[in-house]
Design an enzyme around this catalytic site. Structure first.
Site, PDB file in Angstrom:
ATOM      1  N   TRP A 315       0.824  -1.323  -0.182  1.00  0.00           N
ATOM      2  CA  TRP A 315      -0.095   0.299  -0.028  1.00  0.00           C
ATOM      3  C   TRP A 315       0.812   1.606  -0.434  1.00  0.00           C
ATOM      4  CZ3 TRP A 315      -4.846  -1.623  -0.907  1.00  0.00           C
ATOM      5  CH2 TRP A 315      -4.945  -2.237  -0.132  1.00  0.00           C
ATOM      6  N   ASN A 351     -25.208   2.512  -1.044  1.00  0.00           N
ATOM      7  CA  ASN A 351     -24.365   1.575  -0.858  1.00  0.00           C
ATOM      8  C   ASN A 351     -23.494   1.344  -2.232  1.00  0.00           C
ATOM      9  OD1 ASN A 351     -23.362  -1.711  -0.238  1.00  0.00           O
ATOM     10  ND2 ASN A 351     -24.730  -2.222  -2.591  1.00  0.00           N
TER      11      ASN A 351
HETATM   12  P1  FAD Z   1     -30.534  -1.596   1.875  1.00  0.00           P
HETATM   13  O1  FAD Z   1     -30.221  -2.507   0.301  1.00  0.00           O
HETATM   14  O2  FAD Z   1     -32.627  -1.415   2.388  1.00  0.00           O
HETATM   15  O3  FAD Z   1     -30.595  -3.337   2.312  1.00  0.00           O
HETATM   16  C1  FAD Z   1     -31.078  -4.003   3.181  1.00  0.00           C
HETATM   17  C2  FAD Z   1     -30.173  -4.396   4.831  1.00  0.00           C
HETATM   18  O4  FAD Z   1     -29.505  -5.492   3.789  1.00  0.00           O
HETATM   19  C3  FAD Z   1     -29.357  -3.371   4.886  1.00  0.00           C
HETATM   20  O5  FAD Z   1     -29.831  -2.384   6.022  1.00  0.00           O
HETATM   21  C4  FAD Z   1     -28.535  -3.998   5.546  1.00  0.00           C
HETATM   22  O6  FAD Z   1     -28.382  -4.770   6.887  1.00  0.00           O
HETATM   23  C5  FAD Z   1     -28.231  -5.609   4.683  1.00  0.00           C
HETATM   24  N1  FAD Z   1     -27.448  -5.028   3.789  1.00  0.00           N
HETATM   25  C6  FAD Z   1     -27.199  -4.582   2.372  1.00  0.00           C
HETATM   26  N2  FAD Z   1     -25.731  -4.354   2.108  1.00  0.00           N
HETATM   27  C7  FAD Z   1     -25.076  -4.977   2.388  1.00  0.00           C
HETATM   28  C8  FAD Z   1     -24.032  -5.514   2.167  1.00  0.00           C
HETATM   29  N3  FAD Z   1     -22.804  -5.422   1.421  1.00  0.00           N
HETATM   30  N4  FAD Z   1     -23.646  -6.280   3.428  1.00  0.00           N
HETATM   31  C9  FAD Z   1     -24.287  -6.130   4.419  1.00  0.00           C
HETATM   32  N5  FAD Z   1     -25.099  -6.099   4.529  1.00  0.00           N
HETATM   33  C10 FAD Z   1     -25.904  -5.807   3.774  1.00  0.00           C
HETATM   34  N6  FAD Z   1     -23.102  -1.622   5.838  1.00  0.00           N
HETATM   35  C11 FAD Z   1     -23.840  -1.694   7.554  1.00  0.00           C
HETATM   36  O7  FAD Z   1     -25.251  -2.487   7.609  1.00  0.00           O
HETATM   37  N7  FAD Z   1     -23.113  -1.529   8.239  1.00  0.00           N
HETATM   38  C12 FAD Z   1     -21.828  -0.581   7.899  1.00  0.00           C
HETATM   39  O8  FAD Z   1     -20.470  -1.026   8.431  1.00  0.00           O
HETATM   40  C13 FAD Z   1     -21.539  -1.215   6.096  1.00  0.00           C
HETATM   41  N8  FAD Z   1     -20.011  -0.708   5.721  1.00  0.00           N
HETATM   42  C14 FAD Z   1     -19.887  -0.881   4.245  1.00  0.00           C
HETATM   43  C15 FAD Z   1     -18.562  -0.564   4.011  1.00  0.00           C
HETATM   44  C16 FAD Z   1     -18.431  -0.483   3.037  1.00  0.00           C
HETATM   45  C17 FAD Z   1     -16.924  -0.111   2.304  1.00  0.00           C
HETATM   46  C18 FAD Z   1     -19.288  -1.310   1.888  1.00  0.00           C
HETATM   47  C19 FAD Z   1     -19.587  -1.600   0.724  1.00  0.00           C
HETATM   48  C20 FAD Z   1     -20.892  -1.426   2.226  1.00  0.00           C
HETATM   49  C21 FAD Z   1     -20.860  -2.305   3.191  1.00  0.00           C
HETATM   50  N9  FAD Z   1     -22.110  -2.027   4.058  1.00  0.00           N
HETATM   51  C22 FAD Z   1     -22.122  -1.111   5.402  1.00  0.00           C
HETATM   52  C23 FAD Z   1     -22.762  -2.186   3.035  1.00  0.00           C
HETATM   53  C24 FAD Z   1     -23.732  -1.676   2.866  1.00  0.00           C
HETATM   54  O9  FAD Z   1     -23.978   0.087   1.851  1.00  0.00           O
HETATM   55  C25 FAD Z   1     -25.257  -1.126   3.866  1.00  0.00           C
HETATM   56  O10 FAD Z   1     -26.027  -2.879   4.753  1.00  0.00           O
HETATM   57  C26 FAD Z   1     -26.486  -0.411   2.717  1.00  0.00           C
HETATM   58  O11 FAD Z   1     -26.437   0.338   2.185  1.00  0.00           O
HETATM   59  C27 FAD Z   1     -27.682   0.428   4.024  1.00  0.00           C
HETATM   60  O12 FAD Z   1     -28.298   0.822   3.251  1.00  0.00           O
HETATM   61  P2  FAD Z   1     -30.482   0.240   3.514  1.00  0.00           P
HETATM   62  O13 FAD Z   1     -30.665  -0.183   4.440  1.00  0.00           O
HETATM   63  O14 FAD Z   1     -30.855   0.860   2.584  1.00  0.00           O
HETATM   64  O15 FAD Z   1     -29.250  -1.194   2.923  1.00  0.00           O
END
Ligand code: FAD
Length: 475
Positions: A315, A351
């Site tokens: 890195w 996301n």
């Molecule tokens: P929706 O699209 O409505 O999805 C419903 C639920 O599914 C979310 O609330 C979440 O609990 C789960 N979910 C969805 N996508 C993911 C995913 N890729 N990984 C795990 N769970 C998921 N999510 C977090 O909850 N906490 C974090 O700290 C977190 N950090 C992230 C860091 C990075 C770099 C990236 C790329 C993604 C991260 N995510 C994280 C995953 C995801 O971006 C979020 O869960 C999502 O954007 C939450 O918005 P939403 O509730 O409207 O999701």
């Protein structure tokens, strides 16, 4: 109550709700005088202290929880310190014969819980734990060879094939009173004394305008989502300028809504056939389960490369100026900048933009993914001990089922594709408000006073990243 009559103690953690809370329901059923406690533990070994945005959320979530408990005839006791010691002391002070909690899955938390269970057994206290926060507990999902899963798709298939998801429990109609006569009511810290809210400066205005922490806010989000955006989730989830996703993540993180309730609500609304878009949403919940599955078997997921060959990755050390430009949304790439500013203002980022902003940091700037993970940990209201590191490692290529190293998100292409009209960009970047048409995606081609020039060139930084990843592959 006789001085010798036993009481119950419920220890709430990442389950700040009354609905579908098996620990609380069991204590209510038992009917013994009840103490409900939340412990702010920033001292026990291995516990990762919450970031600033999560602390803001916790304050408001606890305030909401306390009100709901009082409405049911109970109250919330707040204590701060090493959780094991606090619970032992409180159990003794209140004459607890029963100790209830809902299970956690991180190693430091499991260690505390296991030690408490042994202590309780010796002390003649019945300690009972429940499944409440994951639909599929990590150790129950195993490959044919008996090991943990490393790839999402077979993991989720195995979950769905192996287990029925239980029905959620309704909230208790009432809770036993907490006062144990003769012993007095256990003392509680004042929530304000924990200083969870930011001051000097108070940066939480945008968070307060965006969110309603607590069970009511969570239930409202679920209803709003299932009666609207869910229908078109497959497409809508990729458009950051619309409310195309559920925004349930912080509510799930703090356990203000149970995944079992979400699952049941989907079934209730679509009893015969779950539409494809809603199926995609359910599989996102599967990603959450998968991240916890990974953390359970890799407790150091936030600090250690899941794929050890990445330990040799070279890195770049990022200058203070470059890091600040990324953190504050001044990289000169609108899609990344809008995301980073959305994060700073609201504690949440869409996301698709999380993926692009993270890819920009680890690939175009070649910064160690742990730097980004830590920033997200501090600034996300949904900062989650499993999902945050698992997703950062996914983007970096060092994780399980990771994005291949040659997949480098192009922030300009992403923005043209997913925010074609530039609504999202203009919402979060005031300097671009007056830039018309497609130029908003490439402001260096237009007049955008106050907006910075690109921090790095995309083709050059992409080549540099590919070369660094190739070196790792060849080594
Ligand atoms: P929706 O699209 O409505 O999805 C419903 C639920 O599914 C979310 O609330 C979440 O609990 C789960 N979910 C969805 N996508 C993911 C995913 N890729 N990984 C795990 N769970 C998921 N999510 C977090 O909850 N906490 C974090 O700290 C977190 N950090 C992230 C860091 C990075 C770099 C990236 C790329 C993604 C991260 N995510 C994280 C995953 C995801 O971006 C979020 O869960 C999502 O954007 C939450 O918005 P939403 O509730 O409207 O999701």
């Amino acid at each position: 109550m006789a001085a010798t009559e036993k009481t119950s103690l419920v220890w709430l953690r990442d389950d700040l709700r009354l609905d579908d809370n098996p620990a609380l329901t069991e204590a209510a059923r038992l009917g013994l005088p009840l103490t409900v406690v939340y412990v702010l533990d920033e001292e026990s070994e291995g516990i990762r202290p919450l970031g600033g945005a999560a602390r803001w959320w916790l304050h408001h979530s606890l305030a909401a929880l306390a009100t709901h408990l009082e409405e049911k005839g109970s109250r919330l006791v707040l204590r701060r310190g090493p959780a094991g010691d606090i619970i032992r002391t409180l159990a003794s002070q209140t004459g607890a014969g029963h100790l209830f909690w809902n299970r956690r899955y991180g190693l430091p938390e499991r260690t505390i819980d296991a030690e408490l269970k042994s202590w309780a057994e010796e002390a003649g206290i019945e300690a009972t734990s429940f499944q409440a926060n994951l639909l599929f507990e990590p150790w129950t999902v195993r490959t044919g060879a008996g090991g943990p899963y490393r790839v999402y798709t077979p993991f989720w298939r195995a979950c769905l094939a192996a287990h029925d998801v239980r029905d959620p429990l309704d909230p208790p109609a009432e809770l036993p009173a907490s006062a144990a006569s003769g012993r007095g009511v256990p003392a509680s810290d004042a929530l304000g004394s924990w200083n969870l809210l930011p001051h000097a400066p108070d940066w939480s205005g945008g968070l307060a305008a965006t969110w309603t922490p607590g069970e009511d806010g969570a239930a409202q989000r679920l209803t709003d989502f299932l009666s609207g955006p869910a229908d078109d989730y497959g497409t809508g989830r990729n458009i950051p300028g619309t409310e195309g996703t559920s925004r349930l993540s912080p509510h799930l993180r703090f356990g203000e809504v149970s995944p079992f309730r979400v699952w049941r609500e989907i079934r209730r609304r679509f009893p015969h056939r779950i539409p494809a878009d809603v199926g995609i949403f359910r599989s996102e919940l599967g990603w959450r389960e998968f991240c916890w599955h990974l953390l359970y078997t890799n407790p150091e997921l936030a600090t250690r490369n899941y794929r050890p060959e990445f330990d040799r990755f070279e890195w770049e050390s990022l200058g203070k100026k470059e890091l600040a430009a990324w953190q504050q949304g001044h990289t000169g790439y609108p899609f990344v900048d809008a995301g980073m500013r959305q994060l700073w203002q609201t504690g949440w980022m869409h996301n698709r933009v999380r993926m692009a902003a993270a890819s920009f940091l680890v690939k175009n700037l070649l910064a160690d993914w742990r730097i980004g993970e830590q920033w997200f940990w501090d600034t996300l209201v949904d900062a989650d001990a499993a999902s945050n590191p698992a997703n950062w490692q996914w983007v970096a290529g060092s994780g399980a089922d990771a994005s291949p190293y040659y997949r480098i998100f192009n922030p300009v292409t992403q923005s043209k594709k997913f925010d074609a009209a530039g609504n999202y960009l203009r919402e979060f970047i005031p300097e671009l408000a007056g830039v018309e048409g497609k130029a908003v995606h490439e402001p260096w081609t237009a007049d955008a006073p106050g907006y910075p020039a690109p921090l790095v060139e995309l083709p050059e930084s992409r080549e540099r990243a590919l070369a660094a990843f190739q070196k790792l592959k060849d080594a």
